[in-house]
Design a protein around this motif. Structure first.
Motif, PDB file in Angstrom:
ATOM      1  N   PHE A  38       0.818  -1.211   0.000  1.00  0.00           N
ATOM      2  CA  PHE A  38       0.000   0.000   0.000  1.00  0.00           C
ATOM      3  C   PHE A  38       0.853   1.262   0.000  1.00  0.00           C
ATOM      4  O   PHE A  38       0.455   2.281  -0.565  1.00  0.00           O
ATOM      5  CB  PHE A  38      -0.958   0.007   1.200  1.00  0.00           C
ATOM      6  N   MET A  39       2.025   1.216   0.623  1.00  0.00           N
ATOM      7  CA  MET A  39       2.897   2.391   0.663  1.00  0.00           C
ATOM      8  C   MET A  39       3.698   2.559  -0.625  1.00  0.00           C
ATOM      9  O   MET A  39       4.323   3.597  -0.827  1.00  0.00           O
ATOM     10  CB  MET A  39       3.879   2.289   1.846  1.00  0.00           C
ATOM     11  N   SER A  40       3.675   1.546  -1.490  1.00  0.00           N
ATOM     12  CA  SER A  40       4.524   1.566  -2.687  1.00  0.00           C
ATOM     13  C   SER A  40       3.765   1.792  -3.979  1.00  0.00           C
ATOM     14  O   SER A  40       4.384   2.029  -5.030  1.00  0.00           O
ATOM     15  CB  SER A  40       5.291   0.240  -2.795  1.00  0.00           C
ATOM     16  N   ARG A  74       0.903   6.435  -7.683  1.00  0.00           N
ATOM     17  CA  ARG A  74      -0.409   7.026  -7.944  1.00  0.00           C
ATOM     18  C   ARG A  74      -0.618   7.347  -9.418  1.00  0.00           C
ATOM     19  O   ARG A  74      -1.738   7.219  -9.936  1.00  0.00           O
ATOM     20  CB  ARG A  74      -0.579   8.288  -7.093  1.00  0.00           C
ATOM     21  N   THR A  75       0.440   7.765 -10.100  1.00  0.00           N
ATOM     22  CA  THR A  75       0.308   8.088 -11.528  1.00  0.00           C
ATOM     23  C   THR A  75      -0.004   6.838 -12.337  1.00  0.00           C
ATOM     24  O   THR A  75      -0.874   6.846 -13.221  1.00  0.00           O
ATOM     25  CB  THR A  75       1.590   8.754 -12.049  1.00  0.00           C
ATOM     26  N   ILE A  76       0.711   5.743 -12.056  1.00  0.00           N
ATOM     27  CA  ILE A  76       0.447   4.483 -12.759  1.00  0.00           C
ATOM     28  C   ILE A  76      -0.989   4.044 -12.505  1.00  0.00           C
ATOM     29  O   ILE A  76      -1.699   3.617 -13.429  1.00  0.00           O
ATOM     30  CB  ILE A  76       1.441   3.394 -12.310  1.00  0.00           C
ATOM     31  N   PHE A 115      -4.790  11.390  -5.689  1.00  0.00           N
ATOM     32  CA  PHE A 115      -3.684  12.311  -5.478  1.00  0.00           C
ATOM     33  C   PHE A 115      -3.841  13.170  -4.220  1.00  0.00           C
ATOM     34  O   PHE A 115      -2.998  14.029  -3.951  1.00  0.00           O
ATOM     35  CB  PHE A 115      -3.502  13.204  -6.712  1.00  0.00           C
ATOM     36  N   ASN A 116      -4.905  12.936  -3.463  1.00  0.00           N
ATOM     37  CA  ASN A 116      -5.019  13.602  -2.170  1.00  0.00           C
ATOM     38  C   ASN A 116      -3.954  13.056  -1.217  1.00  0.00           C
ATOM     39  O   ASN A 116      -3.758  11.854  -1.117  1.00  0.00           O
ATOM     40  CB  ASN A 116      -6.415  13.350  -1.576  1.00  0.00           C
ATOM     41  N   ASP A 117      -3.254  13.948  -0.541  1.00  0.00           N
ATOM     42  CA  ASP A 117      -2.224  13.548   0.416  1.00  0.00           C
ATOM     43  C   ASP A 117      -2.848  13.502   1.806  1.00  0.00           C
ATOM     44  O   ASP A 117      -3.082  14.551   2.421  1.00  0.00           O
ATOM     45  CB  ASP A 117      -1.065  14.545   0.400  1.00  0.00           C
ATOM     46  N   LYS A 140       7.688   7.057  -0.627  1.00  0.00           N
ATOM     47  CA  LYS A 140       8.318   7.798  -1.715  1.00  0.00           C
ATOM     48  C   LYS A 140       7.344   8.819  -2.294  1.00  0.00           C
ATOM     49  O   LYS A 140       6.128   8.672  -2.182  1.00  0.00           O
ATOM     50  CB  LYS A 140       8.769   6.835  -2.818  1.00  0.00           C
ATOM     51  N   LYS A 141       7.885   9.827  -2.927  1.00  0.00           N
ATOM     52  CA  LYS A 141       7.059  10.867  -3.536  1.00  0.00           C
ATOM     53  C   LYS A 141       6.091  10.252  -4.555  1.00  0.00           C
ATOM     54  O   LYS A 141       6.463   9.399  -5.344  1.00  0.00           O
ATOM     55  CB  LYS A 141       7.954  11.908  -4.219  1.00  0.00           C
ATOM     56  N   ASN A 142       4.846  10.693  -4.502  1.00  0.00           N
ATOM     57  CA  ASN A 142       3.797  10.239  -5.425  1.00  0.00           C
ATOM     58  C   ASN A 142       3.454   8.760  -5.254  1.00  0.00           C
ATOM     59  O   ASN A 142       2.937   8.131  -6.165  1.00  0.00           O
ATOM     60  CB  ASN A 142       4.199  10.510  -6.888  1.00  0.00           C
ATOM     61  N   CYS A 143       3.741   8.224  -4.078  1.00  0.00           N
ATOM     62  CA  CYS A 143       3.450   6.818  -3.816  1.00  0.00           C
ATOM     63  C   CYS A 143       2.642   6.674  -2.527  1.00  0.00           C
ATOM     64  O   CYS A 143       2.731   7.494  -1.621  1.00  0.00           O
ATOM     65  CB  CYS A 143       4.737   6.004  -3.681  1.00  0.00           C
ATOM     66  N   GLY A 144       1.863   5.614  -2.480  1.00  0.00           N
ATOM     67  CA  GLY A 144       1.168   5.244  -1.252  1.00  0.00           C
ATOM     68  C   GLY A 144      -0.293   5.594  -1.233  1.00  0.00           C
ATOM     69  O   GLY A 144      -0.693   6.678  -1.658  1.00  0.00           O
ATOM     70  N   LEU A 145      -1.099   4.642  -0.747  1.00  0.00           N
ATOM     71  CA  LEU A 145      -2.521   4.853  -0.527  1.00  0.00           C
ATOM     72  C   LEU A 145      -2.830   4.541   0.934  1.00  0.00           C
ATOM     73  O   LEU A 145      -2.234   3.632   1.507  1.00  0.00           O
ATOM     74  CB  LEU A 145      -3.362   3.945  -1.431  1.00  0.00           C
TER      75      LEU A 145
END
Length: 397
Positions: free
Chosen positions: A148-150, A153-155, A187-189, A216-221
């Motif tokens: 989940f942390m990896s 989000r773009t993919i 993309f909500n942080d 990592k930047k732009n990663c994780g849900l």
């Protein structure tokens, strides 16, 4: 009756679906502060949410962050109740589309395909692959590190957008609206302006790669959101088809990031490990967990979804037993300290029946007898009783 009235009146489809999502979201969540605050003026709140979405000014509100210790230590970001309504709306719209694309043997967050179904399928795979335990069959079990942390989000967004652009007309979906809400959600942080509940020490013992604060930047849900569960299936859907179609693995099942492959050729399974590792890294930016690669002859058994599956029998794992005991202890303490309110009793009933419902499928008579006879506080029996051939908890009225 109320939802039908909304549908048949002048309200449009989006508003109707938001009301439906509201009733879905409040199920089993009515005692939370967020839910109670929202419910005071729920019609006005839903209209406000509707206008924000319609005018494209909707933004998720701050989440509540805390640590849970069972069944394992995890960091949870609980979304605001109004955002859960959006999550249910997205799930209701997206689930029918992706159900047609998922393989049969992914077992997470799907109606009729939970852990018990997954256990039955893996047991069936072992029987079938080994010709009813007469031929050699090997089990390869793999895990993704900090899944989940990896997730990138773009993919994830690109996967969703590509499929929806091909399917939206067939399912009557407003494509621009759906992509807008998906983008706002993915993309909500959740770390931004989050409300942290608990002490700093609660995070002691949680590995850094299990926390969104170190992702990592732009990663994780965030773990805990309904959309995160659905998105986790979508993210690995192409991988599922790759294993079945390209690697020619007939016996394959996956629950979130925990997957099992069976084959009669041990060397072939060994040869797949680097292939799978490369696919996950190159196409999904994920890492195969190097310390969770299990390869064993079927006669030795496999631990999967809280159960140890062996020829002709299945056992409950020690962790599942421990989790059941800890839940009993937790509710004993709650009920011993004060007179329980109706919501606490309903939660106790649901929790106990969930464990009993799982245990009844296995040879656990002595375990159930021990748990119910010796561990549950006498005060609990003032409010509940057991009923049925396979006993389940009922509340005294």
């Amino acid at each position: 009756m109320q939802t039908n009235l909304f549908k048949d009146s002048y309200y449009n489809e989006l508003l109707y679906e938001l009301f439906k999502a509201y009733f879905d979201a409040r199920r089993n969540k009515r005692n939370t502060i967020n839910a109670l605050t929202f419910e005071r003026n729920f019609e006005e709140e839903i209209f406000n949410l509707y206008h924000e979405i319609n005018e494209r000014i909707y933004k998720p509100r701050p989440s509540i962050c805390f640590i849970v210790n069972y069944p394992v230590k995890r960091e949870i970001f609980a979304a605001d109740f109004r955002d859960r309504i959006v999550h249910h709306y997205l799930y209701n719209c997206l689930s029918p589309i992706f159900e047609t694309l998922f393989i049969n043997d992914s077992y997470s967050c799907r109606k009729g395909k939970g852990t018990h179904y997954g256990i039955k399928r893996i047991d069936h795979f072992i029987r079938s692959c080994s010709s009813n335990y007469k031929k050699n069959c090997y089990i390869l079990k793999l895990d993704i590190r900090s899944y989940f942390m990896s997730m990138n989000r773009t993919i994830l967004f690109e996967k969703l957008a590509l499929i929806l652009k091909n399917k939206y007309k067939k399912y009557g979906i407003d494509l621009t609206l759906m992509l807008y809400l998906i983008k706002e959600t993915i993309f909500n942080d959740p770390k931004e302006n989050c409300i942290v509940k608990g002490k700093r020490s609660d995070w002691f013992g949680l590995p850094r790669d299990k926390s969104l604060f170190f992702a990592k930047k732009n990663c994780g849900l965030p773990i805990g959101n309904l959309t995160s569960q659905l998105f986790s299936n979508i993210y690995l859907n192409d991988f599922d088809h790759f294993v079945k179609r390209d690697l020619k693995i007939q016996y394959y099942g996956r629950f979130v990031d925990d997957f099992v492959l069976l084959h009669r050729d041990k060397d072939y399974l060994i040869s797949l490990v680097p292939v799978i590792r490369d696919y996950l890294k190159n196409y999904l930016k994920l890492e195969l967990h190097p310390n969770k690669i299990y390869l064993q002859h079927f006669s030795k058994g496999v631990k999967y979804l809280g159960v140890i599956i062996k020829p002709y029998r299945k056992y409950i794992s020690n962790r599942t037993k421990g989790n059941f005991y800890n839940k009993i202890k937790e509710y004993n303490n709650l009920i011993d300290m004060r007179t329980p309110d109706p919501d606490t009793l309903k939660q106790f009933q649901a929790c106990m029946n969930s464990y009993l419902g799982m245990l009844k499928h296995f040879s656990t008579y002595n375990l159930r007898k021990k748990m119910l006879s010796h561990n549950i506080s006498s005060k609990c029996w003032k409010y509940t009783y057991l009923s049925g051939r396979f006993p389940s908890f009922k509340l005294n009225t």
